[in-house]
Design a protein around this motif. Structure first.
Motif, PDB file in Angstrom:
ATOM      1  N   GLU A 178      20.426  66.344  -4.204  1.00  0.00           N
ATOM      2  CA  GLU A 178      19.444  65.795  -5.151  1.00  0.00           C
ATOM      3  C   GLU A 178      19.190  66.771  -6.299  1.00  0.00           C
ATOM      4  O   GLU A 178      18.958  66.360  -7.434  1.00  0.00           O
ATOM      5  N   TRP A 179      19.250  68.052  -5.992  1.00  0.00           N
ATOM      6  CA  TRP A 179      19.064  69.068  -7.037  1.00  0.00           C
ATOM      7  C   TRP A 179      20.210  69.007  -8.044  1.00  0.00           C
ATOM      8  O   TRP A 179      19.985  69.037  -9.254  1.00  0.00           O
ATOM      9  N   ILE A 180      21.433  68.877  -7.535  1.00  0.00           N
ATOM     10  CA  ILE A 180      22.585  68.806  -8.436  1.00  0.00           C
ATOM     11  C   ILE A 180      22.488  67.565  -9.319  1.00  0.00           C
ATOM     12  O   ILE A 180      22.759  67.609 -10.517  1.00  0.00           O
ATOM     13  N   ARG A 181      22.043  66.448  -8.718  1.00  0.00           N
ATOM     14  CA  ARG A 181      21.965  65.201  -9.474  1.00  0.00           C
ATOM     15  C   ARG A 181      20.724  65.115 -10.348  1.00  0.00           C
ATOM     16  O   ARG A 181      20.705  64.374 -11.321  1.00  0.00           O
ATOM     17  N   GLY A 182      19.666  65.810  -9.946  1.00  0.00           N
ATOM     18  CA  GLY A 182      18.398  65.654 -10.647  1.00  0.00           C
ATOM     19  C   GLY A 182      17.753  64.319 -10.346  1.00  0.00           C
ATOM     20  O   GLY A 182      16.860  63.863 -11.063  1.00  0.00           O
ATOM     21  N   ASP A 183      18.220  63.665  -9.280  1.00  0.00           N
ATOM     22  CA  ASP A 183      17.691  62.359  -8.896  1.00  0.00           C
ATOM     23  C   ASP A 183      18.213  62.055  -7.488  1.00  0.00           C
ATOM     24  O   ASP A 183      19.045  62.780  -6.961  1.00  0.00           O
ATOM     25  N   TYR A 184      17.716  60.964  -6.890  1.00  0.00           N
ATOM     26  CA  TYR A 184      18.205  60.603  -5.561  1.00  0.00           C
ATOM     27  C   TYR A 184      19.634  60.075  -5.637  1.00  0.00           C
ATOM     28  O   TYR A 184      20.399  60.162  -4.693  1.00  0.00           O
ATOM     29  N   ALA A 224      19.416  61.846 -15.487  1.00  0.00           N
ATOM     30  CA  ALA A 224      19.461  63.312 -15.440  1.00  0.00           C
ATOM     31  C   ALA A 224      20.873  63.780 -15.126  1.00  0.00           C
ATOM     32  O   ALA A 224      21.373  64.746 -15.709  1.00  0.00           O
ATOM     33  N   VAL A 277      10.688  61.025 -11.626  1.00  0.00           N
ATOM     34  CA  VAL A 277      11.744  60.511 -10.749  1.00  0.00           C
ATOM     35  C   VAL A 277      11.251  60.484  -9.306  1.00  0.00           C
ATOM     36  O   VAL A 277      11.439  59.519  -8.574  1.00  0.00           O
ATOM     37  N   LYS A 278      10.558  61.588  -8.922  1.00  0.00           N
ATOM     38  CA  LYS A 278      10.105  61.682  -7.532  1.00  0.00           C
ATOM     39  C   LYS A 278       8.984  60.692  -7.240  1.00  0.00           C
ATOM     40  O   LYS A 278       8.862  60.183  -6.124  1.00  0.00           O
ATOM     41  N   ARG A 302      23.296  66.041 -17.627  1.00  0.00           N
ATOM     42  CA  ARG A 302      23.711  67.411 -17.306  1.00  0.00           C
ATOM     43  C   ARG A 302      25.228  67.514 -17.196  1.00  0.00           C
ATOM     44  O   ARG A 302      25.789  68.528 -17.575  1.00  0.00           O
ATOM     45  N   TRP A 304      16.712  72.224 -13.277  1.00  0.00           N
ATOM     46  CA  TRP A 304      17.672  71.263 -12.693  1.00  0.00           C
ATOM     47  C   TRP A 304      17.016  70.374 -11.648  1.00  0.00           C
ATOM     48  O   TRP A 304      17.637  69.435 -11.171  1.00  0.00           O
ATOM     49  N   ASP A 305      15.766  70.699 -11.243  1.00  0.00           N
ATOM     50  CA  ASP A 305      15.091  69.896 -10.221  1.00  0.00           C
ATOM     51  C   ASP A 305      14.879  68.462 -10.710  1.00  0.00           C
ATOM     52  O   ASP A 305      14.732  68.230 -11.908  1.00  0.00           O
ATOM     53  N   PRO A 306      14.817  67.493  -9.785  1.00  0.00           N
ATOM     54  CA  PRO A 306      14.439  66.138 -10.186  1.00  0.00           C
ATOM     55  C   PRO A 306      13.057  66.153 -10.848  1.00  0.00           C
ATOM     56  O   PRO A 306      12.165  66.880 -10.402  1.00  0.00           O
ATOM     57  N   LEU A 307      12.867  65.351 -11.886  1.00  0.00           N
ATOM     58  CA  LEU A 307      11.594  65.320 -12.614  1.00  0.00           C
ATOM     59  C   LEU A 307      10.509  64.695 -11.747  1.00  0.00           C
ATOM     60  O   LEU A 307      10.802  63.867 -10.880  1.00  0.00           O
TER      61      LEU A 307
END
Lengths: 176, 404
Positions: free
Chosen positions: B175-181, B186, A39-40, B190, A33-36
């Motif tokens: 950010e973890w829930i979203r998988g992005d900022y 993502a 993305v980072k 999900r 579930w972490d941002p890819l």
């Protein structure tokens, strides 16, 4: 009795295997579930600060978020200097002062609108207000608009890098 | 091994292998329902039917929907609405059912509260029902993300921001829930997964639990009377249907149940064909734009009351009040200290508590819809305080309640 203790052992042995497996699986799920990394990694924006006009709000984009850039007029800068809470929020590039903030209300993330006549921001979602430096003037927002990590580079501003001015703002609690 | 004989019919063949007669008896013809009930007892079946409508319409939408930030909006508003034969029907059934299902859930809940159907062994029915309410809320929210319009995007932004926990600033968690900022690919993917698989699975499991929780304490009745189901069932089976206090689930109760369902479905399809727009926010017909907030963000009507409890306070207090509102209904069976399981009208102060709660939630709903200007802000503030106050008062007013 003998049987039940054997069963007890087998139960515990299975419990241990399942427990290790469960922890491993949960970790893998969390990581998925972490941002890819892509993305980072996509996350530096360079702004040419000589292009902005006095008291005209420009919205840039950094990491998918709107970034407010507001060049301060002479009178605004003077007003800000009279109020230490305001002046420490501004970024000096060359001879000019700029407000550079993440344009998301610190309450729940709506985008406030700017009224250039009243020199203030209003968030329509829940009625929060900010002044021309992004300092909060009316609740519910708990704090002023957040300032993104920045580095002053001559006439340019690099968003996403932490320069000495930004680090000082963080230490003094001007931004988070 | 069990002994099998040559089957005399398909029914007998199945009966030997699956005990279909026993199943039918236990689940239907000898599952007993009190006689002394009214049309409000049909809401469970209405909900089951609505869930089926959501499932079927959802299956057809799933065949053309594209969970991609560049394609999602057009796959809904162009492909499904313009190209797919009767695609508009599935979308409007799905959208209207998602809204109406909450209306029925609230009626179902307040019926339970009014008749005291959450105590004397019926606590697990209430708790499993509340879990269903939470699961349906998550299902509604995740589904609302999918058309990827402006309201989808900004509701996603605001709701995921709640997980930062105000001054805790758990931005990493958000950010973890979203998988992005910010809500992006993502995030959409999900929530699509949650909407079409994980949450529906949870809902189906919880419906099983909800039905299971009903079996031992049985269905409540209009007087909260404790019925000896075995004795009454024996009377019924002996042919004394007149004096028996119970009827069979099938066909006796079902025939009435389906009558109500029939009336409901006429109302439902009237909405689908002529008033589907109430479930379709016009703002969501603009594609998602992360750089432009709609001037006024509000949730769908069924979330307005809890949104209004969040809104009038400063961030942290608001979040605490909101969290309180989300969990407090779970505790109803334990906060109600009175042993009386009778209609609210015979329960002294609780009668006023019930109507005050219902009216307060309607006021909160109305205030959540209007922009945060005066006098609505003040009304909303006091309505939110009233909500919290009523729950704090509940144990006290029920503790001193006289035995009915």
């Amino acid at each position: 009795m003998k049987n039940s203790s054997r069963r007890g052992f087998m139960g515990k042995a299975f419990g241990a295997v399942a427990g290790v497996g469960a922890v491993g699986a949960l970790y893998a799920m969390k990581r998925s579930w972490d941002p890819l990394p892509s993305v980072k990694a996509a996350g530096f924006t360079t702004l040419d600060m000589s292009a902005y006009k006095d008291n005209e709000l420009i919205t840039e984009k950094w990491r998918g978020k709107p970034i407010f850039v507001l060049k301060q007029t002479k009178t605004m800068a003077e007003k800000a200097e009279a109020n230490p809470k305001d002046i420490e929020r501004l970024i000096k590039v060359g001879d000019s002062y700029f407000m550079v903030c993440i344009g998301l209300c610190t309450h729940l993330g709506c985008i406030p609108g700017y009224n250039s006549d009243e020199e203030s921001f209003l968030c329509a979602c829940h009625g929060g207000m900010y002044d021309f430096t992004g300092e909060v003037t009316k609740a519910p927002p708990p704090r002023g608009l957040d300032i993104p990590p920045f580095k002053v580079d001559g006439n340019k501003l690099v968003l996403g890098e932490e320069g000495p001015e930004y680090k000082k703002m963080k230490e003094t609690g001007v931004t988070l | 091994m069990a002994h099998f004989t040559k089957a005399t019919s398909l029914h007998d063949w199945l009966n030997q292998r699956l005990a279909v007669d026993t199943l039918r008896r236990v689940l239907a013809t000898e599952y007993w329902i009190p006689k002394n009930i009214n049309f409000l007892w049909a809401m469970g079946m209405v909900l089951a039917i609505t869930f089926a409508l959501l499932l079927v319409s959802g299956i057809f939408l799933l065949m053309y929907y594209q969970p991609n930030v560049d394609l999602a909006f057009d796959s809904v508003n162009y492909t499904i609405m313009q190209e797919v034969g009767y695609g508009w029907l599935w979308r409007h059934v799905h959208g209207v059912a998602a809204s109406v299902v909450f209306l029925i859930i609230y009626i179902h809940m307040f019926t339970g509260i009014y008749y005291g159907s959450y105590k004397k062994g019926r606590e697990m029915i209430w708790i499993s029902g509340m879990l269903l309410f939470v699961a349906f809320s998550a299902e509604a929210f995740s589904g609302y993300m999918l058309p990827w319009g402006q309201m989808s995007y900004w509701a996603g932004m605001v709701i995921t921001n709640l997980f930062a926990g105000g001054s805790l600033h758990a931005d990493g968690l958000v950010e973890w829930i979203r998988g992005d900022y910010v809500p992006a690919q993502a995030f959409l993917n999900r929530f699509f997964m949650l909407h079409v698989l994980l949450i529906p699975l949870a809902i189906i499991g919880l419906i099983g639990l909800h039905f299971g929780a009903l079996r031992i304490p049985h269905v409540n009745n209009q007087d909260g009377e404790e019925i000896d189901f075995e004795a009454e069932a024996a009377k019924y089976k002996a042919g004394d249907k007149r004096s028996s206090k119970v009827i069979a689930f099938v066909n006796d109760f079902m025939s009435k149940d389906m009558m109500v369902v029939g009336i409901y479905l006429i109302f439902f399809f009237y909405l689908v064909f002529f008033h589907y727009d109430f479930a379709m926010d016009p703002v969501n017909f603009d594609p998602a734009n992360g750089l432009k907030t709609p001037t006024h963000i509000y949730p769908e009507w069924y979330f307005l009351w809890s949104y209004e409890i969040l809104r009038p306070f400063s961030t942290n207090v608001g979040l605490i009040a909101f969290a309180f509102a989300q969990v407090i209904f779970f505790l109803l069976p334990f906060l109600d200290r009175s042993p009386n399981a009778v209609p609210a009208s015979r329960r002294g102060l609780f009668k006023y508590w019930f109507w005050a709660m219902l009216i307060d939630m309607i006021i909160l709903t109305a205030m959540g819809k209007v922009p945060p200007v005066e006098p609505f802000g003040t009304i909303g503030f006091y309505a939110a305080l009233t909500f919290i106050g009523l729950w704090i008062a509940l144990p006290f007013i029920t503790m001193f309640e006289k035995k009915a």
